[in-house]
Design a protein around this motif. Structure first.
Motif, PDB file in Angstrom:
ATOM      1  N   ALA A   1      -5.276   3.230   2.972  1.00 33.86           N
ATOM      2  CA  ALA A   1      -5.043   4.175   2.448  1.00 33.86           C
ATOM      3  C   ALA A   1      -6.464   4.300   0.709  1.00 33.86           C
TER       4      ALA A   1
ATOM      5  N   HIS B   1      -1.428   6.018  -7.967  1.00 31.71           N
ATOM      6  CA  HIS B   1      -0.660   7.008  -7.079  1.00 31.71           C
ATOM      7  C   HIS B   1      -1.072   7.510  -5.618  1.00 31.71           C
ATOM      8  N   PHE B   2      -1.265   7.357  -4.877  1.00 35.04           N
ATOM      9  CA  PHE B   2      -1.806   7.507  -3.506  1.00 35.04           C
ATOM     10  C   PHE B   2      -1.622   8.587  -2.502  1.00 35.04           C
ATOM     11  N   ILE B   3      -3.380   9.037  -2.359  1.00 32.17           N
ATOM     12  CA  ILE B   3      -2.473  10.284  -1.252  1.00 32.17           C
ATOM     13  C   ILE B   3      -1.987  10.285  -0.104  1.00 32.17           C
ATOM     14  N   ASP B   4      -1.943  11.107   0.220  1.00 34.31           N
ATOM     15  CA  ASP B   4      -0.919  11.344   1.614  1.00 34.31           C
ATOM     16  C   ASP B   4      -2.339  11.837   3.034  1.00 34.31           C
TER      17      ASP B   4
ATOM     18  N   SER C   1       0.985  -1.457   0.231  1.00 31.16           N
ATOM     19  CA  SER C   1      -0.142   0.186   0.219  1.00 31.16           C
ATOM     20  C   SER C   1       1.069   1.068   0.234  1.00 31.16           C
ATOM     21  N   ARG C   2       0.443   2.050  -0.377  1.00 31.35           N
ATOM     22  CA  ARG C   2       1.054   3.557  -0.298  1.00 31.35           C
ATOM     23  C   ARG C   2       2.626   4.041  -1.223  1.00 31.35           C
ATOM     24  N   PHE C   3       2.292   2.793  -2.517  1.00 39.03           N
ATOM     25  CA  PHE C   3       4.092   2.743  -3.337  1.00 39.03           C
ATOM     26  C   PHE C   3       3.042   3.299  -4.116  1.00 39.03           C
ATOM     27  N   ASN C   4       3.732   4.652  -4.722  1.00 43.33           N
ATOM     28  CA  ASN C   4       3.588   4.866  -6.506  1.00 43.33           C
ATOM     29  C   ASN C   4       4.209   4.727  -7.398  1.00 43.33           C
ATOM     30  N   TYR C   5       3.507   4.259  -8.374  1.00 45.45           N
ATOM     31  CA  TYR C   5       3.904   3.718  -9.459  1.00 45.45           C
ATOM     32  C   TYR C   5       3.504   4.136 -11.214  1.00 45.45           C
TER      33      TYR C   5
ATOM     34  N   PHE D   1      -1.800  10.282   6.819  1.00 46.48           N
ATOM     35  CA  PHE D   1      -1.191   9.612   8.053  1.00 46.48           C
ATOM     36  C   PHE D   1       0.197   9.976   8.296  1.00 46.48           C
ATOM     37  N   GLU D   2       0.734  10.774   8.453  1.00 43.55           N
ATOM     38  CA  GLU D   2       1.783  11.571   9.301  1.00 43.55           C
ATOM     39  C   GLU D   2       1.263  12.912   9.406  1.00 43.55           C
TER      40      GLU D   2
END
Lengths: 447, 447
Positions: free
Chosen positions: B281, B183-186, A176-180, B237-238
Motif C-alpha cells: 500500500a 491517508h492511503f491511496i486506493d 494497512s489502508r486505515f485512513n486517519y 486494489f479493487e
C-alpha cells in the motif's frame, strides 16, 4: 429479534451507555468496560462543556425509550443572550416558536444513562483498562498496566465507544489502508462556574445560551438544573491574549476586569478554579473504515471527534446509534452488512458536521469583527425572514431537523456561493436591503 | 564543533544511515537501532520500488562526503521511454543536456550507506526492537516483545528515522496538540524483475525510465547495475482490473498477455513472483510538531511519508538531513533552536512535495486518458520551449534544482491557474498553437 450475541462496549460515556440500552433491547448480553472509575461515585472532571441536546439526540433517546427520563434533566434554551462590550444584553431566537436546544450537564446525563443501561440489564466493569484488542477473534485484554499480566475476554462483537483517544481505534490504526487524521485547533478551553443564588434560582436568564464574544476569545454560560451555570472560556493557547499569558492570580483578575467586568464577580472561585481546572485542547478526528468485518465497529467520538462550536458532538454520536439500530432491524444477524452500511451511511455525514463545526470555529474566532462578514449575515437573515421557503437557515437544518448533515453542508455551501456573489456587488454597503439585491438572490437560487 | 552528545537514531534505513554519518562528523557518539536484521546479511524484501536520486539527494551526499562512493552504484536516466499501446516506443527528455535522475536499487544503496556510517564510527544494533520512548528524559526501551522484560537506554538526543510507521512518532502522537494524518491511496504496487541478458547486458535501454501507461494502472522499469531491471506494477486494489481480480496463474498470464504483451516474456518468474511478492500500500503521512524540546526529532518518512509518483521520497528525506546539518552549524549546542528551526523550515516544503506527489498520482491515474488534459500538457510544453525564461517546467524545479518545494508548488499552482483560463477559450482545440494563445499566456504571466 437478533440471535443473542456476547457483546463488549469499550467506554461508558454517553454513546456507549446509549448503545448498551439498544443492544439489551435486542436481547444481547452486554458488558461495558471503562478504564476510569464509575462517574456516579466521583466528582466530575472540571473539564467539560455543557451539552446542548437537539433534535437528533432526542430522536435517538426516544427510540431507546428513555426520552422522558432525560427531559427531566434538561433546560430548554430558545435563544442566545449576547453580552457584547458596551451594549446592553440582546437576544437572538434560535428558530421557530417552540424550537430550543436543551442544556444538560455532562456529568448528570452520564450518570443517568449508566443507571438506565444497568436497569436494562447491561453489566459495567469500571476501572478495567483495555490494553489490546485481537480484532479477527474479537478478544479484549485488560490489566493494571501495559506490562502487567492481562485478562483475556472472548466476545462475539466489540464496539469502540471510547472517545477521541480511543484505544480500540488505536489498534485499528495499525492496519494497512486505515485512513486517519487528528487535527488540533490553536484554541483551548477552561471550565468555570456561576453558582445559584441563595434561594436556588439562576443568576442569569435560564432559557438562554449566554455568549460574551470578544474577538478571538469568548466566554459562554449554560444553565444547570440546580441553579448554577457551567461557563466555558475559549481562548488561544498562545498569543497576546491567551492562556499562556494569563498565569497568575493578578493576571486572571485583570483579564476578567478588562473583558468581562459584568460577570466577573458572579463567577465563583474564579482565580482558584482558573488555576485548578485544566486548559483542554480541542481536536477533529476522522478515520475510515470504522469497522472490521463482523467483529468490531467504532461509534461516537472514537470514529469522528469534532470541535464543539456547533453543539453537535453528542447529537452526532447518538445519531450513530440510531442508525446502527436501523441497520440491525434491517439486516438481522448479518453483522458484516450492518457494520458496512452503518459506516458508509454515517461517514459523509460525520465528515460534514466536522466541517460545519470547524467553519463555525473559524467564523467565531476570526470573522465576527469583520464588518463585511456581519453585513453578509444581516443580508442572509433578512432574506431568510422574507423568503423562508427559499432560504432555510443552516443552523436550523442542523439543529432542529434530522436531515442528513451532508445535505445541510451542501445547502450551506450553495448559500455561501450565492452570498459570495452578492458581496461583490459594488456599493453593497449602501444597497444591501434594496429590492435589487433581493431579486438577485432569488435569481441565483432559481438558476 | 558541537559538544559531544550521546545520540540514538531509531532506524537504519537510508535517512537514518545518512544522519549517522553527519552526526559522527560533528563528533557525536552514535548508536543506530533497527528492529529488522542487518540488510547486508539478508535478501532484500521484494517490495521495493527503485530509487531515483536527483539533485537534492546528491547535494546531501556531497555534504556528507560520500557522493563519489554512491555515484558508482547509480545509473543515469536522462529520459522516459514511453511504451504506449499500439505505438512504437518513444522518448521524452527529462531536462536540459546533462540533466538526469539516477536509478539505484534500494537494497544496494542501503547496504552501502550502513557500511559508510560504520566506517564513520557509528554503532549499529540490529534486531533490537524499540517498544517505548521516554520523551522528556530521552530514554529508549527495547526488548523481545512488548510484554517481555525491557532494556533501558539513556541518551541525550533521539532521532526517529524509523519510517512511515514510526514507533517514535507513534509515541509522540499520544501527546495533546499533536497533529497527524495518514491517508492511503486506493492503488497498490508489486515488484517484479526483468533479469539481465546472458552476457550481463540490459534487455531494454538502460538510460531510460520505462513506463507502460495503461489508464488507471501502469508498469514501470528502472535499470540496476547488474543488468537487471526492477519493475513495479501500480494498480488499484479493487475494481474491474485490479489486484483483487488477478489471483490465479491463469489470470496473471491473461492480464500480462492483454496489456503488456511486448514485455511479458522478459519478466522472470512472472507468475511465481506475482504470487509471492506482497501487494504493498502507499500512504501520505503528515504530522506536526516533529520535535520534542531539545530531546527528540523526526526525520524522513517518519515525519512526512509521501506517495512515490514524483520520485522524491528519499530526496526529501536526505534534504531533511542537509537542513538539520545547516542548523547544527548555525546554532551549535542549542538543540532546541536546531530542532525548532529545522521543523519550521521543512514542514511547508514537505507538505508541498506531498501535495505534488499526490497530484501526480491523480494525473497519472485518472487524467492521462482525457484528451483535454493531454492538450493542456501540449500547450504548456510548447510555451515552455519557446519561452523558457517565462515558464520553467515544474518537474525540473522539483528534480533538478534545490529551490524550496513550497516555491515549486506555488509556481505550479500559478501556472495551473493560467492554464485553467487558457483551456476555457472557445475552440481551444483548433487554436491551441496560435499566436493568440501564446500572447494570452504571456499577458497572464505578466499581470
Amino acid at each position: 429479534m437478533q440471535k443473542q450475541k456476547n457483546v463488549a462496549i469499550v467506554g461508558s460515556g454517553l454513546v456507549g451507555s446509549l448503545l448498551a440500552i439498544f443492544l439489551r433491547k435486542q436481547g444481547h448480553k452486554v458488558t461495558v468496560f471503562d478504564r476510569r472509575p464509575d462517574v456516579r461515585t466521583v466528582q466530575f472532571s472540571g473539564r467539560s462543556i455543557n451539552l446542548a441536546m437537539s433534535n437528533r439526540g432526542w430522536k435517538a433517546l426516544r427510540e431507546a425509550g428513555v426520552e422522558d427520563e432525560i427531559r427531566k434533566l434538561a433546560l430548554p434554551l430558545d435563544k442566545r443572550a449576547m453580552h457584547v462590550e458596551g451594549k446592553s444584553v440582546y437576544f437572538q431566537k434560535y428558530g421557530e416558536e417552540g424550537e430550543a436546544i436543551y442544556s444538560i450537564s455532562r456529568g448528570v446525563l452520564n450518570r443517568k444513562m449508566i443507571d438506565l443501561a444497568e436497569e436494562a440489564g447491561a453489566t459495567f466493569r469500571f476501572e478495567e483498562k483495555i490494553w489490546d484488542v485481537d480484532m479477527p477473534n474479537a478478544k479484549l485484554y485488560t490489566g493494571e498496566s501495559e506490562k502487567s499480566p492481562w485478562t483475556e475476554y472472548q466476545f462475539d462483537l466489540i464496539f469502540g465507544a471510547d472517545g477521541a483517544f480511543s484505544r480500540t481505534r488505536h489498534k485499528m490504526q495499525r492496519q494497512s489502508r486505515f485512513n486517519y487524521s487528528q487535527h488540533f485547533i490553536d484554541v483551548g478551553y477552561k471550565e468555570l462556574t456561576i453558582p445559584a443564588n441563595a434561594d436556588g434560582s439562576h443568576k442569569l436568564d435560564n432559557s438562554s445560551f449566554h455568549i460574551w464574544p470578544r474577538g478571538n476569545f469568548m466566554l459562554i454560560a449554560m444553565p444547570n438544573l440546580d441553579g448554577s451555570f457551567t461557563c466555558t472560556l475559549f481562548m488561544p493557547f498562545e498569543g497576546q491574549v491567551s492562556f499562556e499569558t494569563i498565569k497568575t492570580e493578578e493576571q486572571i483578575d485583570q483579564f476578567f476586569e478588562t473583558y468581562f467586568p459584568d460577570i466577573k464577580d458572579e463567577i465563583s472561585n474564579l482565580k482558584k478554579d482558573f488555576l485548578k481546572n485544566p486548559t483542554s485542547a480541542m481536536v477533529t478526528i476522522k478515520c475510515f473504515p470504522w469497522s472490521y468485518y463482523d467483529k468490531i465497529t467504532l461509534v461516537g467520538d472514537s470514529a469522528h471527534a469534532i470541535v464543539p462550536f456547533y453543539g453537535q458532538g453528542m447529537n452526532a454520536g447518538f445519531e450513530d446509534i440510531s442508525v446502527l439500530n436501523q441497520k440491525m432491524n434491517k439486516y438481522g444477524d448479518n453483522w458484516q452488512m450492518i457494520f458496512e452500511e452503518y459506516q458508509n451511511e454515517r461517514k459523509p455525514n460525520t465528515d460534514a458536521i466536522a466541517e460545519l463545526s470547524y467553519q463555525n470555529f473559524i467564523e467565531m474566532s476570526s470573522k465576527t469583527a469583520d464588518p463585511l462578514f456581519l453585513l453578509r449575515k444581516k443580508i442572509e437573515k433578512k432574506f431568510a425572514q422574507s423568503h423562508p421557503e427559499l432560504w432555510a437557515p443552516l443552523y436550523s437544518r442542523v439543529t432542529f431537523s434530522d436531515n442528513a448533515y451532508a445535505e445541510a453542508l451542501e445547502t450551506g455551501n450553495f448559500q455561501k456561493s450565492i452570498m459570495d456573489r452578492v458581496m461583490k456587488v459594488p456599493d453593497i454597503e449602501e444597497k444591501w436591503d434594496s429590492e435589487e439585491i433581493e431579486n438577485m438572490i432569488i435569481d441565483l437560487i432559481k438558476k
